[in-house]
Design an enzyme around this catalytic site. Structure first.
Site, mmCIF file in Angstrom:
data_model
loop_
_atom_site.group_PDB
_atom_site.id
_atom_site.type_symbol
_atom_site.label_atom_id
_atom_site.label_comp_id
_atom_site.label_asym_id
_atom_site.label_seq_id
_atom_site.Cartn_x
_atom_site.Cartn_y
_atom_site.Cartn_z
ATOM 1 N N GLU A 106 -6.920 4.043 -5.240
ATOM 2 C CA GLU A 106 -8.088 4.444 -4.454
ATOM 3 C C GLU A 106 -8.472 5.852 -4.898
ATOM 4 O OE1 GLU A 106 -9.510 4.948 0.174
ATOM 5 O OE2 GLU A 106 -7.630 5.800 -0.500
ATOM 6 N N ASP A 156 -2.914 4.747 -2.300
ATOM 7 C CA ASP A 156 -3.847 5.438 -1.418
ATOM 8 C C ASP A 156 -4.262 6.794 -2.015
ATOM 9 O OD1 ASP A 156 -5.013 5.417 1.346
ATOM 10 O OD2 ASP A 156 -3.825 7.242 1.564
ATOM 11 N N ASP A 192 0.850 -1.190 0.000
ATOM 12 C CA ASP A 192 0.000 0.000 0.000
ATOM 13 C C ASP A 192 0.888 1.243 0.000
ATOM 14 O OD1 ASP A 192 -2.141 1.740 0.477
ATOM 15 O OD2 ASP A 192 -3.112 0.343 1.862
ATOM 16 N N HIS A 215 -11.031 -1.320 5.235
ATOM 17 C CA HIS A 215 -10.734 -0.879 6.599
ATOM 18 C C HIS A 215 -11.302 0.501 6.923
ATOM 19 C CE1 HIS A 215 -7.879 0.937 3.954
ATOM 20 N NE2 HIS A 215 -7.555 1.799 4.901
ATOM 21 N N ASP A 216 -11.936 1.158 5.955
ATOM 22 C CA ASP A 216 -12.547 2.468 6.201
ATOM 23 C C ASP A 216 -14.067 2.395 6.237
ATOM 24 O OD1 ASP A 216 -10.028 3.712 6.068
ATOM 25 O OD2 ASP A 216 -10.202 4.033 3.903
HETATM 26 O O1 TEU Z 1 -8.747 6.683 2.718
HETATM 27 C C1 TEU Z 1 -9.201 7.743 1.966
HETATM 28 C C2 TEU Z 1 -10.493 8.336 2.317
HETATM 29 O O2 TEU Z 1 -10.738 9.489 2.003
HETATM 30 C C3 TEU Z 1 -11.571 7.621 2.996
HETATM 31 O O3 TEU Z 1 -11.708 6.315 2.846
HETATM 32 C C4 TEU Z 1 -11.724 8.112 4.372
HETATM 33 O O4 TEU Z 1 -11.095 7.319 5.348
HETATM 34 C C5 TEU Z 1 -13.170 8.161 4.693
HETATM 35 O O5 TEU Z 1 -13.908 8.411 3.554
HETATM 36 C C6 TEU Z 1 -13.443 9.276 5.638
HETATM 37 O O6 TEU Z 1 -14.822 9.360 5.830
HETATM 38 C C7 TEU Z 1 -7.410 6.338 2.651
HETATM 39 C C8 TEU Z 1 -7.126 5.168 3.562
HETATM 40 O O7 TEU Z 1 -7.819 4.049 3.117
HETATM 41 C C9 TEU Z 1 -7.483 5.582 4.968
HETATM 42 O O8 TEU Z 1 -7.363 4.524 5.880
HETATM 43 C C10 TEU Z 1 -6.578 6.713 5.355
HETATM 44 O O9 TEU Z 1 -6.952 7.219 6.607
HETATM 45 C C11 TEU Z 1 -6.631 7.846 4.331
HETATM 46 O O10 TEU Z 1 -6.553 7.399 2.988
HETATM 47 C C12 TEU Z 1 -5.450 8.765 4.529
HETATM 48 O O11 TEU Z 1 -4.271 8.136 4.149
#
Ligand code: TEU
Length: 550
Positions: A246, A196, A96, A320-321
């Protein structure tokens, strides 16, 4: 055929997968120990969330050194061993790459803070007065997206946490540094990469206030994004590896470029439109029942739109989000098994590469925490404070987190009925949901009708029938409120997929004749249908195959 089209990718949230010791935190050796489980599941790639050196303010998405391993996760030798052992089992690793920002602990940022001009240019610093941020943009984790550094009399941009400073991709040196990171891991034998929030890397030339929103329209799919991606991928020679970007708040128009093989940018993309159908007025912190009509429509628009331009989608419900899909779009109380299997069928038979997020294959549910002290995620704790300041009571704010917190997806993997669900011999860093006594690997391995066995079948069907990876898709029952159905076609072959999205029986207006169809899979016992389908039971899924009409 591109190797990823008939593959299934498994996502590991490193911190919560398996602890090889008693630290209470999942580690790299813990993953190696569970490779046989993953091989048996049938997956082809593992995407592992970041385990690089990091102060862990955002659980590793705040990277302080891209080339070394955070000690709590293990050592470089552990990583090499994992790559080697995975390779023996024909499993490729995808790492990642968090390239939109670094941790403020990163040496580059630390040197910038010391006023070194060269490193200040690695980030986005703007002059200004202490009480006047350069723009009104909002951080994705709440509050203004700029932080003031008094001794420099400058502000720096952080689209995420204040400890995650955005990199300046317009600086060619930054781009070179990041290419070196890719080359380093490629040399170690990594087979692919997940990038990411990669569509946020290209910032606008002018930084101006957003009078209509939170600023995202200025930096999402920004001015040089396609050029920067082509350069990164081209110069590191990863165009033929498995890559996924992403894409935050992106558009179909951009995704058909990101994930079109001719553009040589990425193999596929994650977009999140379908995961906002339960956000009231687009606000994650306002609860609403899922709008299934919108969900159906979004899948149709993205599936057909990507297909038309020969671009490739990543298929997923969970990561994970996100809260757990079975708790969110299914019914984890009354139809736990049926709805988990239906949701899986829906996406695994579509056009794209499916992702299984650890525990999804068991039907793991939301955490159901009752106390704010159970939550660990920075976004959840920030928004709890914001909701309280906005006048919500403790109970009201907790109700929102119960449905929306990222910790719902981060609870430790449930391996067995033993202590701490077999995740650790120590105290787990995040509380384990009580249902681990029946939602766990060991129990589901013994049950022929389990969600786990069903996922195994879905994964193997993609390998066995080309039509799943290669077929054209077309949607059926498009206006039906409860049915999600589509047909895949390949050289006269047909794959018909029917799903009842709801916990009530659906009668078909016209019986569906099954002549020539073979039942490939269903989440219910299929007694004699007398050659036709007239109704679908609660959350029922049916997958039918018809060979060439000769
Ligand atoms: O996530 C990006 C992101 O904008 C979202 O998934 C966010 O966590 C969510 O929409 C907020 O409501 C990526 C990663 O997957 C996440 O774990 C990180 O925190 C983020 O980037 C920052 O690196």
């Amino acid at each position: 055929m591109s190797q990823f089209k008939n593959s299934t990718i498994y996502q590991i949230y490193t911190k919560s997968f398996h602890d090889s010791g008693a630290k209470g935190i999942g580690d790299i050796k813990g993953v190696t120990e569970k490779l046989d489980y993953l091989q048996d599941l049938g997956i082809d790639y593992i995407w592992m969330t970041p385990f690089f050196k990091s102060p862990q303010n955002d659980n590793g998405y705040d990277v302080a050194d891209y080339l070394s391993i955070e000690p709590m996760f293990g050592t470089m030798e552990d990583v090499e061993e994992l790559i080697k052992e995975a390779d023996k089992r024909h499993i490729g690793l995808m790492f990642d790459m968090v390239f939109n920002h670094t941790s403020t602990q990163h040496e580059w940022f630390q040197r910038a803070l010391q006023g070194e001009k060269e490193y200040m240019d690695y980030y986005i610093f703007k002059d200004g007065e202490a009480d006047m941020p350069p723009t009104n943009w909002e951080s994705k984790f709440g509050g203004n997206a700029w932080e003031y550094v008094p001794h420099l009399k400058k502000w720096y941009l952080h689209l995420f946490d204040v400890t995650q400073a955005d990199l300046n991709w317009d600086n060619p040196k930054v781009r070179e540094e990041l290419k070196e990171v890719i080359r380093f891991w490629k040399k170690k034998g990594v087979k692919g990469f997940r990038f990411d929030v990669v569509n946020l890397i290209s910032k606008p030339e002018q930084f101006e206030n957003d009078d209509l929103g939170d600023g995202r329209r200025f930096y999402t799919d920004g001015p040089n994004i396609h050029g920067y991606l082509k350069e990164l991928v081209g110069d590191t020679g990863i165009a033929d590896m498995v890559t996924v970007g992403e894409m935050s708040s992106t558009s179909l128009e951009n995704c058909v470029r990101y994930a079109n093989p001719e553009e040589r940018e990425l193999s596929m993309v994650f977009n999140f439109h379908h995961l906002k159908v339960d956000y009231k007025d687009g606000n994650k912190w306002e609860i609403m029942e899922p709008d299934y009509a919108a969900l159906k429509n979004l899948y149709e628009v993205w599936q057909c739109g990507m297909q038309e331009k020969k671009a490739w989608n990543a298929l997923f419900w969970c990561n994970h989000d996100q809260p757990r899909a079975v708790s969110r779009f299914g019914d984890d109380q009354n139809y736990w098994k049926e709805s988990a299997k239906m949701l899986a069928t829906m996406i695994h038979m579509m056009r794209g590469t499916p992702y299984v997020f650890q525990g999804e294959e068991l039907g793991m549910t939301n955490a159901n925490y009752e106390e704010i002290s159970d939550y660990q995620d920075v976004e959840s704790t920030n928004y709890y404070d914001i909701m309280r300041a906005d006048g919500k009571s403790n109970e009201e704010a907790l109700e929102v987190l119960k449905k929306r917190s990222r910790d719902n997806g981060r609870t430790p993997m449930q391996w067995n009925t033993g202590e701490n669900a077999g995740f650790t011999k120590g105290k787990p860093w995040l509380r384990i949901p009580e249902n681990y006594v029946f939602v766990n690997v060991e129990s589901e391995q013994k049950d022929a009708d389990s969600i786990l066995q069903y996922y195994k079948t879905l994964i193997s069907l993609r390998k066995k029938y080309d039509i799943i990876a290669k077929g054209e898709i077309e949607f059926l029952y498009r206006e039906h409120p409860d049915l999600f159905a589509y047909i895949r076609t390949l050289k006269g072959q047909k794959l018909l997929v029917l799903n009842n999205l709801k916990g009530k029986q659906v009668e078909l207006a016209e019986a569906l004749h099954l002549e020539g169809y073979q039942m490939l899979l269903s989440n219910y016992e299929q007694e004699d249908k007398k050659g036709q389908i007239t109704s679908l039971r609660e959350y029922e899924s049916i997958v039918l195959l018809k060979n060439n009409d000769k």
